[in-house]
Scaffold this motif. Sequence first.
Motif, PDB file in Angstrom:
ATOM      1  N   GLU A  34      -3.534   4.031   3.924  1.00 12.41           N
ATOM      2  CA  GLU A  34      -4.296   3.195   4.863  1.00 12.41           C
ATOM      3  C   GLU A  34      -5.725   3.047   4.348  1.00 12.41           C
ATOM      4  O   GLU A  34      -6.207   3.877   3.559  1.00 12.41           O
ATOM      5  CB  GLU A  34      -4.301   3.837   6.257  1.00 12.41           C
ATOM      6  N   GLN A  56      -6.712  11.699   4.362  1.00 11.77           N
ATOM      7  CA  GLN A  56      -6.284  10.661   5.288  1.00 11.77           C
ATOM      8  C   GLN A  56      -7.403  10.404   6.296  1.00 11.77           C
ATOM      9  O   GLN A  56      -7.759  11.282   7.094  1.00 11.77           O
ATOM     10  CB  GLN A  56      -5.000  11.081   6.007  1.00 11.77           C
ATOM     11  N   GLN A  59       2.705   6.102   2.724  1.00  8.34           N
ATOM     12  CA  GLN A  59       2.015   4.888   3.144  1.00  8.34           C
ATOM     13  C   GLN A  59       0.517   5.172   3.235  1.00  8.34           C
ATOM     14  O   GLN A  59       0.075   6.057   3.969  1.00  8.34           O
ATOM     15  CB  GLN A  59       2.529   4.433   4.511  1.00  8.34           C
ATOM     16  N   ARG A 117       0.828  -1.217   0.000  1.00  5.65           N
ATOM     17  CA  ARG A 117       0.000   0.000   0.000  1.00  5.65           C
ATOM     18  C   ARG A 117       0.863   1.269   0.000  1.00  5.65           C
ATOM     19  O   ARG A 117       0.479   2.308   0.542  1.00  5.65           O
ATOM     20  CB  ARG A 117      -0.975   0.028   1.184  1.00  5.65           C
ATOM     21  N   ARG A 173      -7.592   8.505   8.897  1.00  7.06           N
ATOM     22  CA  ARG A 173      -7.239   8.424  10.312  1.00  7.06           C
ATOM     23  C   ARG A 173      -7.286   9.802  10.980  1.00  7.06           C
ATOM     24  O   ARG A 173      -7.737   9.943  12.118  1.00  7.06           O
ATOM     25  CB  ARG A 173      -5.854   7.810  10.459  1.00  7.06           C
TER      26      ARG A 173
END
Length: 465
Positions: A389, A357, A387, A341, A359
């Motif tokens: 997610e 993002q 990276q 990923r 998160r």
Amino acid sequence: MTTTVPPASLSTLLQPSPGPVLALKQLVARLQRENSKIQELLASLSFALRTLNNLNQFFELIPLITSRVTEADATALVLFRADGQVRLEQLHCHASDQCPNIRSALETATRTLANGLANVDPTHAQDSLESQLDAQLAARIPPGIRFFGTSILVKDSQLRERGRLYIFTQAPTYDWSETRQHLMQVIADQTAMAIANDELAVKLRERQRLDRELEIGAEIQKNLLPSHCPEIRGLELAAACRTASWVGGDYYDFIPITYGQGDHNTIAQGRWGIAVGDVMGKGVPAGLIMTMTRGMLRAEALNGHRPSRIMQHLNRAMQPDLENSHRFVTLFYAEYNPQTRILSYSNAAHLPPLLWQARTASVRRLDTYGMLIGLDGRAQYQEVAVQLEPGDRIIFYTDGITEAENPQRERFEEFRLQAALRQACQLALSPDRVLEHIFTTVSQFTGPVKEEQDDMTLIVLSVTD
């Protein structure tokens, strides 16, 4: 002595002589026949104007009909071409003894004027082309022949001299009457209309040919863009390109880097290249450069090079051609690895994609330093990795979105795009719905578009697992 006249004899004396009455009736009948003949000839010319597709065939009729309606010995049609040439188009002559002299005078006058050898007096240097031609012809026409001319004026953006209609006569008693002048002008106007119609038809055919070529070009370009988004493990994708004209300069692509190295499932799990670019300008030139960029980028990506190296190779290879065309390319290229990923990317002065993002519920720009493709062959390009997610979203776009203007000439700008992305992500919309939401937001901002705006390209990437 008074003489008495019998009543019958007095009546006879008071009656008009049959000779003058008959002559008057014959004159009226002849005038009616002449008028009818003129009307028929002009009607025939109008019919020819409507039906003849060949302009040269129509030109052949002009001197003949002019000669008939004006009772001239000879008639000539001289045209002024768009390229500056002056040409004797047609000559009709039945004055057999002077026909060669009239033709010679016309050909010499037109040739001299066309070659720029006319000896025009400096005080008449601003005289019209018609006046110069009349002067050249007067200097060469044989003695005893008179001529009269009428202008052929065609109106496009302005009224232009496109030719001259001449009649020639040897008759000393020939009268250049108002009626004959009017008839000549009617025929000259018909000729002007024929020229204008023909030029309009030529422009229409050329426009139709260009439209067809643009249609083919648009179809080719459409086929070069992805027809659908690929299946990539762990991702959902949506993409669209809306061109401002037939052929656009926007470009996006999905490149399977492991192409040819396994089956469909292997390719879906392998590394993928994602590209979005924009050629400066619009239309066919931009479309051609976009096609060149696509081919060269795919070749570099399939060689397995890193994004920064691909940008460097692409810039060096395309720089000479782009420099000569005075056009440049902005390009963002990323490589996604479904196994990790990780998205590695490099940017050549393109608008940075926006990453939502999940998160942190925040938006960040994905950018690196890099110059336009084609600006400097020695340019170096950076590479960065991020990276991703599950729940993250990325939008790749071109400046047609952020530079879209509303009626107050305000631009949509990046901050409005970020706001639209946040709203879509907070609503957990699918990539297709995010795409639709952003395009709708831009459309509501601009309102009815009166002027052609730039191409708009948008890719939405959503990480699922």
